[in-house]
Design an enzyme around this catalytic site. Structure first.
Site: not given
Ligand SMILES: NC(=O)c1ccc[n+]([C@@H]2O[C@H](COP(=O)([O-])OP(=O)(O)OC[C@H]3O[C@@H](n4cnc5c(N)ncnc54)[C@H](O)[C@@H]3O)[C@@H](O)[C@H]2O)c1
Length: 315
Positions: A13, A40, A88, A148-149, A151, A168, A175, A232
């Site tokens: 993300v 990374k 979640r 979600d909106t 989507r 709209h 979430h 995602t």
């Molecule tokens: N809000 C939304 O709509 C939505 C949608 C998709 C994903 N997410 C959430 O976003 C988050 C990230 O998802 P992702 O797919 O990128 O996960 P990911 O596992 O690919 O990446 C997470 C990153 O966080 C890093 N990390 C962990 N601890 C850390 C710390 N203390 N300091 C700095 N970095 C740290 C990890 O090294 C990793 O690179 C997850 O919680 C996921 O559920 C939210």
């Protein structure tokens, strides 16, 4: 405006948000990416930076907290992604602990930034950040149901075969599983959904809209993607970059984002998504639009679901 944007978490993300901000002329002139996985984050930054020739100059660095000094926007995506079949809520305490670790480090260097929380469960993370950070509430925005909106509008535009901008419709609440669609607020260019189908009869004929199926599509959309590709990130990144552009705009816009509630719709002391005015000063207010009794009840149920989780976590 030329903004400094820091992203904490360079996973799927965070990196996709950085890539999108760097490639679009998004208003970001400086992007800082921070992650505990130093190799990374460096790899991601090298890969993104090597494509920046094709846009206006932008600085992108793999940094540490001191590099985030005076950021205009900080986006928090660090954490553990949801695994197939995992809710979640199960992720909560782990991601809360990560947030508790990073919060004092980032707020010390970027006390005036607007904070966009993306890590899941996003409403809980937004609540925790609001409670522990010392940052004013108007500067804290959970991405909430903005995804979600998006989507929902995609789903409705497929059903009614019309551009999403003419629709709209919103998703309110958590979430997560208790998110709901306040159908009383939906329309296509001013016509309520079912009325639109009547108006168009003979010109374009539509199957009756199955509201329950559409709600289920929204609930399951993320899980369906995760099942196939493990995570995602494109749609959420598009949503978060849109949120950044609202924060960098010259006037306010309406978005479904998660912010602290203070009695609106009878909901208090929880972060949840309803229509919210967001702009250059951050969160201006929740829009107190009229909901039906049933919709208000659904919002209360969603808020209670989140409060139940909050009561079980160690802040
Ligand atoms: N809000 C939304 O709509 C939505 C949608 C998709 C994903 N997410 C959430 O976003 C988050 C990230 O998802 P992702 O797919 O990128 O996960 P990911 O596992 O690919 O990446 C997470 C990153 O966080 C890093 N990390 C962990 N601890 C850390 C710390 N203390 N300091 C700095 N970095 C740290 C990890 O090294 C990793 O690179 C997850 O919680 C996921 O559920 C939210």
């Amino acid at each position: 405006m030329s903004a400094k944007i820091t992203i904490i978490g360079a996973g799927s993300v965070g990196s996709t948000i950085a890539y999108t901000l760097a490639m679009e002329n998004s208003g970001a002139s400086e992007i800082v990416l921070i992650d505990i996985n130093k190799e990374k984050v460096l790899g991601e930054v090298m890969d993104i930076a090597q494509g920046t020739f094709f846009r206006d100059p932008v600085s992108i660095v793999a940094g540490d907290y001191e590099d985030a000094k005076d950021s205009d926007i900080v986006i928090i995506t660090s954490g553990i992604a949801r695994r197939p079949g995992q809710t979640r809520i199960e992720l909560t305490q782990t991601n809360v602990n990560i947030l508790k670790d990073i919060t004092p480090k980032i707020v010390a260097v970027a006390p005036n930034a607007k904070y966009v929380i993306v890590s899941n469960p996003v409403d809980i993370m937004t609540y925790v950040f609001t409670k522990i950070s010392g940052i004013p509430e108007s500067h804290i925005i959970g991405s909430g149901t903005i995804l979600d909106t998006a989507r929902l509008r995609y789903g409705l535009s497929e059903h009614y075969k019309i551009a999403q901008k003419n629709i709209h419709a919103y998703v309110f609440g958590e979430h997560g599983d208790s998110a709901f669609i306040p159908w009383s607020l939906t329309d296509i260019s001013g016509a309520p959904m079912e009325r639109y189908a009547e108006i168009m009869k003979g010109t374009m004929d539509f199957e009756p809209l199955d509201r329950e199926a559409m709600t289920e599509y929204v609930h399951k959309a993320g899980g369906e993607v995760i099942k196939r590709k493990g995570a995602t990130f494109y749609a959420v990144s598009a949503s978060v970059c849109q949120l950044c552009s609202l924060l960098l705009a010259s006037s306010d816009s309406v978005a479904t984002v998660s912010t602290m509630m203070h009695g609106q719709y009878g909901v208090d002391d929880v972060c949840i998504s309803t229509l919210t005015l967001v702009g250059p000063e951050g969160v201006k207010c929740k829009l107190p639009v009229a909901l039906t009794e049933e919709e208000t009840e659904k919002l209360h149920q969603s808020a209670n679901t989140l409060k139940d989780v909050i009561s079980q976590i160690n802040l």
